[in-house]
Motif scaffolding. Structure first.
Motif, PDB file in Angstrom:
ATOM      1  N   SER A 198       0.826  -1.199   0.000  1.00 35.35           N
ATOM      2  CA  SER A 198       0.000   0.000   0.000  1.00 35.35           C
ATOM      3  C   SER A 198       0.864   1.255   0.000  1.00 35.35           C
ATOM      4  N   ASP A 242       1.237   1.811  -5.116  1.00 33.76           N
ATOM      5  CA  ASP A 242      -0.198   2.105  -5.047  1.00 33.76           C
ATOM      6  C   ASP A 242      -0.416   3.517  -5.570  1.00 33.76           C
ATOM      7  N   ALA A 244      -3.138   5.016  -6.192  1.00 35.51           N
ATOM      8  CA  ALA A 244      -4.320   5.666  -5.629  1.00 35.51           C
ATOM      9  C   ALA A 244      -3.996   6.490  -4.390  1.00 35.51           C
ATOM     10  N   SER A 245      -3.164   5.960  -3.501  1.00 33.71           N
ATOM     11  CA  SER A 245      -2.807   6.670  -2.266  1.00 33.71           C
ATOM     12  C   SER A 245      -1.395   6.260  -1.869  1.00 33.71           C
ATOM     13  N   LYS A 252      -6.497   0.539  -0.290  1.00 35.14           N
ATOM     14  CA  LYS A 252      -6.689   0.802  -1.721  1.00 35.14           C
ATOM     15  C   LYS A 252      -5.837  -0.124  -2.593  1.00 35.14           C
ATOM     16  N   ASN A 255      -8.123  -2.703  -3.811  1.00 32.86           N
ATOM     17  CA  ASN A 255      -9.008  -2.187  -4.849  1.00 32.86           C
ATOM     18  C   ASN A 255      -8.280  -2.081  -6.178  1.00 32.86           C
ATOM     19  N   ASN A 256      -7.006  -1.701  -6.116  1.00 30.15           N
ATOM     20  CA  ASN A 256      -6.199  -1.650  -7.337  1.00 30.15           C
ATOM     21  C   ASN A 256      -6.133  -3.021  -8.007  1.00 30.15           C
TER      22      ASN A 256
END
Length: 322
Positions: A198, A242, A244-245, A252, A255-256
């Motif tokens: 992450s 990551d 996204a963040s 996340k 989710n990726n």
């Protein structure tokens, strides 16, 4: 007889309560309060140094977490990853999974110097790694966990073990499951620990093949990364694990994977029509569950074959044997 039994039970209960008050939670020979008397400020010293390092460079949080992982997976949590090469052995820093990749040694050196000035010869390098990993995750908004201490440091390191024990970015799902199973982890614990991605970044050389040759990759995601990681050149160009963040420890990452946007081949293997898919969906929809499982798995990782008691030594310089 009944009165005698009751008295004995009372004494045993009192002893047990007294034990926990004095020594805190334990795990094997490790204890949450191991340094309570010998170096009472060791946690605050480490936390301040980690917070300062992460504040200066968010990527350092992932680097410190990774150091602990790469230490524990090679002959146990013994600080061996920190040792420089010497005349008697070649260390682990130049192993394939580590070379040009692991970092943060300067932060550990700073912490060690500060602790040696307060508590000479007391706090091990292996324990510094364990505490710094937890503080690094917390500094990036991730969970804490019940870290325990009392590890001692090895007097040797193993290049061959580092090359063979650490899973690589091209690993398959079965390879990941096998690598973690060899260390006593379940498949679900492996999926939880993979959430460490992450945060942090990876070099183009370790994910280039995925961008151009994998078929389970989101086309837009690949196109976004390809200019920074061309088919040749730019090997050391970095991309977040990551997108996204990238500097927040959260769920996340999972989710990726569901959107086929895992950076590494080994990441996307966790969501590729296999046995890990359901667990990935669970973590993607429930961050609290991921945080709980990640913390529990990190406690277990910190207990991988530690040196305790009179084994090993407490190195005064984490880079070399006393």
């Amino acid at each position: 007889m009944a009165s005698s039994t009751s008295s004995l039970l009372f004494k045993l209960t009192a002893f047990t309560l007294c034990f926990w008050v004095l020594f805190g939670t334990t795990s094997g020979q490790l204890s949450a309060n191991f340094y309570a008397k010998t170096c009472p400020n060791f946690r605050s010293v480490i936390t301040r140094a980690v917070n300062s390092a992460v504040s200066s460079e968010a990527r350092m949080g992932a680097s410190l977490l990774r150091l602990h992982f790469h230490d524990c997976f090679v002959n146990g949590c013994d600080g061996s990853v920190l040792l420089d090469d010497n005349s008697t052995f070649t260390g682990e820093k130049t192993a394939g999974p580590n070379s040009g990749s692991i970092r943060g040694f300067n932060v550990i050196d700073t912490i060690k110097t500060q602790l040696e000035s307060q508590c000479p010869g007391v706090v091990s390098c292996a324990d510094i790694l364990a505490a710094a990993a937890r503080d690094a995750v917390v500094a990036l908004s991730g969970p804490s966990w019940g870290a325990v201490f009392g590890r001692r440091d090895s007097t040797t390191a193993s290049l061959s073990a580092a090359n063979s024990n650490l899973p690589g970015p091209g690993s398959s799902l079965s390879g990941l499951i096998s690598s973690f199973s060899n260390k006593g982890f379940t498949a679900n614990e492996m999926i939880a620990l993979s959430g460490s991605h992450s945060i942090g970044q990876a070099r183009c050389t370790v994910f280039r093949n995925r961008l151009y040759n994998d078929n389970n990759i989101n086309a837009s995601f690949a196109a976004t990364l390809q200019p920074n990681c061309p088919t040749s050149g730019g090997d050391n160009n970095l991309s977040p694990l990551d997108l996204a963040s990238p500097t927040t420890f959260d769920n996340k990452y999972y989710n990726n994977l569901i959107s086929q946007s895992g950076l590494l081949h080994s990441d996307q293997e966790l969501f590729n029509g296999g046995s890990a898919d359901a667990q990935v969906r669970t973590y993607a929809s429930n961050q609290a569950t991921f945080f709980r499982d990640f913390g529990n798995a990190m406690v277990k990782m910190g207990n991988l074959s530690p040196l305790t008691g009179s084994s090993g030594q407490v190195r005064t310089n984490c880079r070399k044997v006393n």
